[in-house]
Design a protein around this motif. Structure first.
Motif, PDB file in Angstrom:
ATOM      1  N   GLN A  66       0.833  -1.217   0.000  1.00 21.38           N
ATOM      2  CA  GLN A  66       0.000   0.000   0.000  1.00 21.38           C
ATOM      3  C   GLN A  66       0.866   1.266   0.000  1.00 21.38           C
ATOM      4  OE1 GLN A  66      -2.926  -0.295  -0.883  1.00 21.38           O
ATOM      5  NE2 GLN A  66      -3.276  -2.460  -0.453  1.00 21.38           N
ATOM      6  N   LYS A  67       2.121   1.145   0.501  1.00 21.65           N
ATOM      7  CA  LYS A  67       3.044   2.289   0.433  1.00 21.65           C
ATOM      8  C   LYS A  67       3.655   2.394  -0.969  1.00 21.65           C
ATOM      9  CE  LYS A  67       4.747   1.515   5.138  1.00 21.65           C
ATOM     10  NZ  LYS A  67       5.852   0.888   5.883  1.00 21.65           N
ATOM     11  N   LEU A  68       3.755   1.247  -1.651  1.00 25.08           N
ATOM     12  CA  LEU A  68       4.433   1.237  -2.950  1.00 25.08           C
ATOM     13  C   LEU A  68       3.511   1.589  -4.121  1.00 25.08           C
ATOM     14  CD1 LEU A  68       6.818  -1.852  -2.532  1.00 25.08           C
ATOM     15  CD2 LEU A  68       7.127   0.515  -1.827  1.00 25.08           C
ATOM     16  N   TYR A  69       2.218   1.252  -4.008  1.00 27.40           N
ATOM     17  CA  TYR A  69       1.298   1.557  -5.130  1.00 27.40           C
ATOM     18  C   TYR A  69       1.352   3.030  -5.547  1.00 27.40           C
ATOM     19  CZ  TYR A  69      -0.862  -3.110  -4.923  1.00 27.40           C
ATOM     20  OH  TYR A  69      -1.082  -4.468  -4.979  1.00 27.40           O
ATOM     21  N   PRO A  70       1.330   4.000  -4.597  1.00 26.66           N
ATOM     22  CA  PRO A  70       1.374   5.407  -5.037  1.00 26.66           C
ATOM     23  C   PRO A  70       2.668   5.752  -5.776  1.00 26.66           C
ATOM     24  CG  PRO A  70       0.722   5.259  -2.725  1.00 26.66           C
ATOM     25  CD  PRO A  70       1.145   3.892  -3.134  1.00 26.66           C
ATOM     26  N   LEU A  71       3.783   5.123  -5.368  1.00 26.82           N
ATOM     27  CA  LEU A  71       5.061   5.395  -6.050  1.00 26.82           C
ATOM     28  C   LEU A  71       5.048   4.842  -7.474  1.00 26.82           C
ATOM     29  CD1 LEU A  71       7.626   4.529  -3.196  1.00 26.82           C
ATOM     30  CD2 LEU A  71       6.521   6.706  -3.677  1.00 26.82           C
ATOM     31  N   ILE A  72       4.446   3.669  -7.619  1.00 25.45           N
ATOM     32  CA  ILE A  72       4.340   3.051  -8.951  1.00 25.45           C
ATOM     33  C   ILE A  72       3.458   3.920  -9.847  1.00 25.45           C
ATOM     34  CG2 ILE A  72       3.451   1.034 -10.206  1.00 25.45           C
ATOM     35  CD1 ILE A  72       3.992  -0.557  -7.516  1.00 25.45           C
ATOM     36  N   GLU A  73       2.344   4.365  -9.277  1.00 22.49           N
ATOM     37  CA  GLU A  73       1.374   5.141 -10.063  1.00 22.49           C
ATOM     38  C   GLU A  73       1.935   6.507 -10.463  1.00 22.49           C
ATOM     39  OE1 GLU A  73      -2.278   4.879  -7.757  1.00 22.49           O
ATOM     40  OE2 GLU A  73      -2.068   2.690  -7.777  1.00 22.49           O
ATOM     41  N   LYS A  74       2.780   7.065  -9.600  1.00 29.25           N
ATOM     42  CA  LYS A  74       3.375   8.378  -9.870  1.00 29.25           C
ATOM     43  C   LYS A  74       4.456   8.316 -10.957  1.00 29.25           C
ATOM     44  CE  LYS A  74       5.846  11.755  -7.147  1.00 29.25           C
ATOM     45  NZ  LYS A  74       6.926  11.467  -6.241  1.00 29.25           N
ATOM     46  N   ALA A  75       5.128   7.186 -11.056  1.00 24.70           N
ATOM     47  CA  ALA A  75       6.276   7.086 -11.963  1.00 24.70           C
ATOM     48  C   ALA A  75       5.845   6.932 -13.428  1.00 24.70           C
ATOM     49  CB  ALA A  75       7.141   5.906 -11.547  1.00 24.70           C
ATOM     50  N   ASP A  76       6.560   7.618 -14.302  1.00 27.52           N
ATOM     51  CA  ASP A  76       6.296   7.506 -15.741  1.00 27.52           C
ATOM     52  C   ASP A  76       6.945   6.248 -16.322  1.00 27.52           C
ATOM     53  OD1 ASP A  76       5.099  10.304 -16.491  1.00 27.52           O
ATOM     54  OD2 ASP A  76       6.777  10.685 -15.128  1.00 27.52           O
ATOM     55  N   ALA A  77       7.943   5.756 -15.623  1.00 25.95           N
ATOM     56  CA  ALA A  77       8.652   4.561 -16.094  1.00 25.95           C
ATOM     57  C   ALA A  77       9.240   3.839 -14.892  1.00 25.95           C
ATOM     58  CB  ALA A  77       9.764   4.963 -17.056  1.00 25.95           C
ATOM     59  N   ILE A  78       9.495   2.536 -15.076  1.00 32.94           N
ATOM     60  CA  ILE A  78      10.145   1.779 -14.003  1.00 32.94           C
ATOM     61  C   ILE A  78      11.367   1.047 -14.547  1.00 32.94           C
ATOM     62  CG2 ILE A  78       8.083   1.475 -12.573  1.00 32.94           C
ATOM     63  CD1 ILE A  78       7.868  -1.399 -13.662  1.00 32.94           C
ATOM     64  N   VAL A  79      12.316   0.814 -13.646  1.00 29.93           N
ATOM     65  CA  VAL A  79      13.465  -0.043 -13.931  1.00 29.93           C
ATOM     66  C   VAL A  79      13.371  -1.141 -12.896  1.00 29.93           C
ATOM     67  CG1 VAL A  79      15.968  -0.188 -14.071  1.00 29.93           C
ATOM     68  CG2 VAL A  79      14.808   2.008 -14.560  1.00 29.93           C
ATOM     69  N   ILE A  80      13.141  -2.376 -13.329  1.00 33.03           N
ATOM     70  CA  ILE A  80      12.942  -3.443 -12.342  1.00 33.03           C
ATOM     71  C   ILE A  80      13.965  -4.553 -12.549  1.00 33.03           C
ATOM     72  CG2 ILE A  80      11.057  -4.477 -13.736  1.00 33.03           C
ATOM     73  CD1 ILE A  80       9.880  -5.301 -10.896  1.00 33.03           C
ATOM     74  N   GLY A  81      14.611  -4.952 -11.449  1.00 31.35           N
ATOM     75  CA  GLY A  81      15.664  -5.958 -11.564  1.00 31.35           C
ATOM     76  C   GLY A  81      15.543  -7.060 -10.538  1.00 31.35           C
TER      77      GLY A  81
END
Ligand SMILES: Cc1cc2nc3c(=O)[nH]c(=O)nc-3n(C[C@H](O)[C@H](O)[C@H](O)COP(=O)(O)O)c2cc1C
Length: 206
Positions: A66-81
């Motif tokens: 629930q803390k991470l969903y807003p960060l994901i939604e705010k970001a225009d792109a992700i780098v996931i490893g």
């Protein structure tokens, strides 16, 4: 514009962490903002298939996602490893990916018809990073594919998949010049993709 780095290794400053940070370095070369999540710092339970997210596209599970969903939604792109753990992503990475299920939309009457929420609210972009110890790509198994297919399903266009082979000990990747360079170039490409999108947005089309 903001790009979010997401690390699914348990080793801080390990190979995956270093490569994800290199991609972010490439992004910063173009002056874009970055944010960073080290997944093991968060309590992320697996999706239990309750399907309650299919109303309103919000996961109801009360944990650190629930803390991470807003960060994901705010970001225009992700780098996931993620590093490879027995031919696939780590457990914490898989839990995280499964919890993105709330962003997948299905036709009520035909579940073969589906799309990612980002396809509706605006496409986003991604770079994936996969690391493994063995020299042959087949020993990486599904790590890269699991990352890219999952985020594509929720509406990200993957612009690069970085696969670092033959890297074992924590921090070994620092000796791999080609991979480090590849990561920086991928970050720069991500930044340039977002800048192109902004340029096109401000152009009158027809
Ligand atoms: C539980 C476990 C399973 C692993 N499974 C594989 C594997 O299937 N194939 C492989 O090439 N490397 C495997 N590795 C090696 C890691 O992927 C490798 O050491 C990697 O560099 C770790 O990245 P990190 O520093 O980002 O954590 C495994 C390591 C662990 C601890």
């Amino acid at each position: 514009m903001e790009i979010l780095g997401i690390v699914g290794s348990y080793r801080k400053s390990g190979n995956t962490d270093i490569l994800v940070q290199k991609v972010l370095e490439g992004v910063m070369n173009y002056g874009l903002d970055t944010n960073y999540i080290f997944l093991p710092d968060f309590n992320i339970k697996d999706c239990t298939g309750c399907e309650r997210c299919k109303v309103g596209f919000k996961c109801v599970k009360k944990d650190d996602m629930q803390k991470l969903y807003p960060l994901i939604e705010k970001a225009d792109a992700i780098v996931i490893g993620s590093p490879t753990y027995f031919y696939n992503v780590t457990g914490v990475t898989k839990n995280f990916l499964n919890r993105l299920y709330c962003y997948e939309i299905f036709d009520e009457n035909d579940r073969s018809v589906w799309m990612g929420l980002n396809e509706v609210i605006g496409i986003k972009y991604a770079v994936t990073v996969a690391v493994c110890e063995q020299e042959r790509e087949e020993d990486m198994g599904y790590t890269s594919l699991t990352l890219s297919k999952t985020i594509e399903a929720v509406g990200y266009r993957v612009i690069d998949n970085i696969k670092a082979l033959h890297v074992y000990s924590k921090g070994d990747i620092l000796n791999y010049e080609d991979e480090l360079k590849h990561a920086i170039l991928a970050g720069e490409k991500l930044a340039k993709t977002l800048m192109l999108r902004e340029k096109v947005k401000s152009t009158k089309i027809i």
